[in-house]
Structure formats: structure tokens, C-alpha cells
Scaffold this motif. Sequence first.
Motif, PDB file in Angstrom:
ATOM      1  N   SER A 181       0.821  -1.204   0.000  1.00  0.00           N
ATOM      2  CA  SER A 181       0.000   0.000   0.000  1.00  0.00           C
ATOM      3  C   SER A 181       0.857   1.256   0.000  1.00  0.00           C
ATOM      4  CB  SER A 181      -0.917   0.021   1.230  1.00  0.00           C
ATOM      5  OG  SER A 181      -1.840  -1.032   1.175  1.00  0.00           O
ATOM      6  N   THR A 182       1.851   1.286   0.854  1.00  0.00           N
ATOM      7  CA  THR A 182       2.673   2.491   0.963  1.00  0.00           C
ATOM      8  C   THR A 182       3.613   2.663  -0.219  1.00  0.00           C
ATOM      9  OG1 THR A 182       4.328   1.378   2.340  1.00  0.00           O
ATOM     10  CG2 THR A 182       2.539   2.537   3.474  1.00  0.00           C
ATOM     11  N   HIS A 183       3.804   1.602  -0.982  1.00  0.00           N
ATOM     12  CA  HIS A 183       4.641   1.694  -2.184  1.00  0.00           C
ATOM     13  C   HIS A 183       3.811   1.913  -3.450  1.00  0.00           C
ATOM     14  CE1 HIS A 183       8.593   0.892  -0.508  1.00  0.00           C
ATOM     15  NE2 HIS A 183       8.019  -0.002   0.268  1.00  0.00           N
ATOM     16  N   GLY A 184       2.505   1.985  -3.287  1.00  0.00           N
ATOM     17  CA  GLY A 184       1.637   2.216  -4.444  1.00  0.00           C
ATOM     18  C   GLY A 184       1.588   1.051  -5.409  1.00  0.00           C
ATOM     19  N   ALA A 185       1.788  -0.147  -4.902  1.00  0.00           N
ATOM     20  CA  ALA A 185       1.845  -1.341  -5.755  1.00  0.00           C
ATOM     21  C   ALA A 185       0.446  -1.913  -5.989  1.00  0.00           C
ATOM     22  CB  ALA A 185       2.766  -2.379  -5.131  1.00  0.00           C
ATOM     23  N   GLN A 186      -0.396  -1.136  -6.672  1.00  0.00           N
ATOM     24  CA  GLN A 186      -1.771  -1.551  -6.918  1.00  0.00           C
ATOM     25  C   GLN A 186      -1.857  -2.852  -7.702  1.00  0.00           C
ATOM     26  OE1 GLN A 186      -3.104   0.640  -4.484  1.00  0.00           O
ATOM     27  NE2 GLN A 186      -4.857   0.242  -5.761  1.00  0.00           N
ATOM     28  N   SER A 222     -10.725   1.808  -2.454  1.00  0.00           N
ATOM     29  CA  SER A 222     -11.408   1.484  -3.716  1.00  0.00           C
ATOM     30  C   SER A 222     -11.252   0.007  -4.052  1.00  0.00           C
ATOM     31  CB  SER A 222     -10.844   2.339  -4.857  1.00  0.00           C
ATOM     32  OG  SER A 222     -11.166   3.680  -4.663  1.00  0.00           O
ATOM     33  N   LEU A 223     -10.048  -0.507  -3.898  1.00  0.00           N
ATOM     34  CA  LEU A 223      -9.791  -1.917  -4.188  1.00  0.00           C
ATOM     35  C   LEU A 223     -10.558  -2.808  -3.200  1.00  0.00           C
ATOM     36  CD1 LEU A 223      -8.383  -4.249  -5.606  1.00  0.00           C
ATOM     37  CD2 LEU A 223      -6.368  -3.781  -4.196  1.00  0.00           C
ATOM     38  N   GLY A 243      -4.469   5.323   1.352  1.00  0.00           N
ATOM     39  CA  GLY A 243      -5.621   4.618   1.906  1.00  0.00           C
ATOM     40  C   GLY A 243      -6.843   4.689   1.017  1.00  0.00           C
ATOM     41  N   ALA A 244      -7.017   5.825   0.350  1.00  0.00           N
ATOM     42  CA  ALA A 244      -8.156   5.971  -0.555  1.00  0.00           C
ATOM     43  C   ALA A 244      -8.062   5.004  -1.728  1.00  0.00           C
ATOM     44  CB  ALA A 244      -8.247   7.411  -1.055  1.00  0.00           C
ATOM     45  N   SER A 286      -3.934  -5.797  -6.127  1.00  0.00           N
ATOM     46  CA  SER A 286      -5.138  -6.288  -6.810  1.00  0.00           C
ATOM     47  C   SER A 286      -5.167  -7.812  -6.902  1.00  0.00           C
ATOM     48  CB  SER A 286      -5.279  -5.662  -8.195  1.00  0.00           C
ATOM     49  OG  SER A 286      -4.278  -6.143  -9.059  1.00  0.00           O
ATOM     50  N   ILE A 287      -4.051  -8.447  -6.585  1.00  0.00           N
ATOM     51  CA  ILE A 287      -4.002  -9.905  -6.463  1.00  0.00           C
ATOM     52  C   ILE A 287      -4.169 -10.300  -4.996  1.00  0.00           C
ATOM     53  CG2 ILE A 287      -2.550 -11.961  -6.714  1.00  0.00           C
ATOM     54  CD1 ILE A 287      -1.167 -10.466  -9.073  1.00  0.00           C
ATOM     55  N   GLN A 288      -3.441  -9.637  -4.100  1.00  0.00           N
ATOM     56  CA  GLN A 288      -3.405 -10.018  -2.694  1.00  0.00           C
ATOM     57  C   GLN A 288      -4.721  -9.784  -1.957  1.00  0.00           C
ATOM     58  OE1 GLN A 288      -1.092 -11.685  -1.052  1.00  0.00           O
ATOM     59  NE2 GLN A 288       0.311 -11.756  -2.782  1.00  0.00           N
TER      60      GLN A 288
END
Length: 122
Positions: free
Chosen positions: A65-70, A112-113, A107-108, A74-76
Motif C-alpha cells: 500500500s505504501t509503495h503504491g503497488a496496486q 477502492s480496491l 488509503g483511498a 489487486s491480487i493479494q
Amino acid sequence: MGKFDDLPEIRRQGLEKMEQVYGFEMNDMDGDFFRYTADHLFGDIWNRPGLSDRDRRLLLIGMLSTHGAQDVLSIQIPAAFKAGELDEDALREIVIMVCHYGGWPVGARLNSLVEDTIAKGR
């Protein structure tokens, strides 16, 4: 006989753990990147004693989350929800913690995810 039985033990363990963690079917692949991922990360690290899969998943979600690894989130997130490791309440609590420690925009995005995952799971 399982589909990974003809592979070396560490690769078999890694691929089985990858399927468990990701929640989808894996195939064996060539190359050093995949070897380190399957054999070391999933065959060894994810199978170590001391932390449950849920514990590891919580740590990973926080870091991602803190690294922006969407892409990986989106898998985890859906995999944790599908596996029953994190329910709706737990996922929403993670969002609140991430907002306050990782920043509101982070966090936002996670919210969403999480809400998409919950909606699809109903």
C-alpha cells in the motif's frame, strides 16, 4: 499424482504455496526471476514458521500500500478475501490504518480496491 510431483521438492512446495496465496492455478516457468520467486520466496519464506499466512499477508498489504503497488494489491486483497484470511471488517480496518500511517491518498486507493473486492464477493 499431483501436477507438481515430478518437480524438485522446493519447486513443488513453492508452486503449491503460490497457488494457495494467490488463489489461482500456477504453472512452472523457466528463468531466474521465476526460480527465485517460486523456490525462495514461496518455497522457503512463505513456508517459514513463526508467522501465519494471514500475518504475512497483513505485512505485505501494508508494505504494498505504501509503495503504491496496486498491481500486486489487486491480487493479494481478493486472494485474502477469497481464502477467508481477511473478512469485510478486517479489510476495512486495514484501510483505516493505512490512511493514518501511509497517508490518505494511499488509503483511498486501497479503499477502492477493498470495496470492489467486497462487492464482487457478494
